[in-house]
Enzyme design. Structure first.
Site, PDB file in Angstrom:
ATOM      1  N   GLN A 158       0.818  -1.220   0.000  1.00 19.42           N
ATOM      2  CA  GLN A 158       0.000   0.000   0.000  1.00 19.42           C
ATOM      3  C   GLN A 158       0.852   1.271   0.000  1.00 19.42           C
ATOM      4  OE1 GLN A 158      -2.710  -1.532   3.356  1.00 19.42           O
ATOM      5  NE2 GLN A 158      -4.073  -0.298   2.080  1.00 19.42           N
ATOM      6  N   CYS A 196     -10.712  -0.193   3.291  1.00 17.91           N
ATOM      7  CA  CYS A 196      -9.288  -0.315   2.987  1.00 17.91           C
ATOM      8  C   CYS A 196      -8.749   1.075   2.698  1.00 17.91           C
ATOM      9  CB  CYS A 196      -9.107  -1.221   1.769  1.00 17.91           C
ATOM     10  SG  CYS A 196      -7.390  -1.439   1.290  1.00 17.91           S
ATOM     11  N   LEU A 197      -7.578   1.397   3.251  1.00 17.92           N
ATOM     12  CA  LEU A 197      -6.996   2.720   3.028  1.00 17.92           C
ATOM     13  C   LEU A 197      -6.689   2.961   1.547  1.00 17.92           C
ATOM     14  CD1 LEU A 197      -4.539   2.979   6.068  1.00 17.92           C
ATOM     15  CD2 LEU A 197      -6.756   4.109   5.799  1.00 17.92           C
ATOM     16  N   HIS A 249      -7.296  -9.598   6.031  1.00 22.20           N
ATOM     17  CA  HIS A 249      -7.274  -8.485   5.068  1.00 22.20           C
ATOM     18  C   HIS A 249      -5.823  -8.111   4.728  1.00 22.20           C
ATOM     19  CE1 HIS A 249      -8.981  -4.515   3.556  1.00 22.20           C
ATOM     20  NE2 HIS A 249      -7.688  -4.259   3.640  1.00 22.20           N
ATOM     21  N   HIS A 303      -3.502  -8.654   1.179  1.00 23.30           N
ATOM     22  CA  HIS A 303      -2.748  -7.605   0.472  1.00 23.30           C
ATOM     23  C   HIS A 303      -1.404  -8.119  -0.022  1.00 23.30           C
ATOM     24  CE1 HIS A 303      -4.767  -3.739   0.528  1.00 23.30           C
ATOM     25  NE2 HIS A 303      -5.072  -3.820   1.810  1.00 23.30           N
TER      26      HIS A 303
END
Ligand code: NI
Length: 180
Positions: free
Chosen positions: A60, A102-103, A144, A148
């Site tokens: 991310q 989610c960011l 989660h 990722h």
């Protein structure tokens, strides 16, 4: 970084849905206890807290490595801080359904069904093996954040119809220059 230099945390850019790095499998981390790793971890915490998230995975922030940070207390309780490197879920038990966001997909939250309890095997910053148990919210966060690291976003757990609706809304935001 020079040995003994102070660690200055930096808030990094969070990549949003559409960035290729979010949908690629990440490489395992092979070098531990290095200044680079400590710096990456410090930046991950800083970036996650600054975005008011409860979890953040290295891809991310554009780093395709198997590392995630989680704090289900969102900074309220030091004991809830979890760093997982090269993690693997070794047990999944039961089911839970709850809203997930989610960011990297800001503004969208949807119910996702996940295991209610998981056991995770991972490594810490020194490369030592660790085993952790997660229940309910922590189990959800583990699943989660580990997803990722395999290039999987929570959208993959929605029905194709819901996923398409969200993708279309994001495309509109991209065209309007409100998504980067
Ligand atoms: Ni996420």
């Amino acid at each position: 970084m020079l040995a003994g230099a102070s660690l200055e945390e930096m808030v990094r850019k969070i990549f949003k849905y559409g960035a290729a790095v979010l949908e690629q499998a990440c490489e395992p981390i092979t070098e531990f206890d290095t200044p680079e790793l400590h710096e990456l971890v410090a930046d991950m915490w800083e970036t996650m807290y600054s975005a008011k998230g409860i979890g953040l995975a290295a891809p991310q922030i554009g780093i395709s490595k198997q590392l995630s940070v989680i704090d289900v207390s969102a900074g309220e309780n030091e004991a809830d801080r979890v760093l997982i490197i090269n993690p693997e879920i070794t047990l999944r038990d039961g089911k839970q359904t709850g809203e997930e966001g989610c960011l990297s997909i800001p503004g969208f939250r949807e119910p996702v069904t996940r295991a209610n309890r998981v056991i995770v095997r991972a490594q810490n910053e020194k490369g030592e093996p660790i085993e952790l148990e997660g229940l309910e919210l922590l189990a959800r966060a583990f699943q989660h954040e580990i997803d990722h690291l395999h290039g999987i976003l929570f959208l993959s757990h929605l029905s194709p119809l819901k996923r398409d609706i969200i993708r279309r809304k994001i495309k509109k935001l991209q065209k309007a220059g409100e998504w980067d």
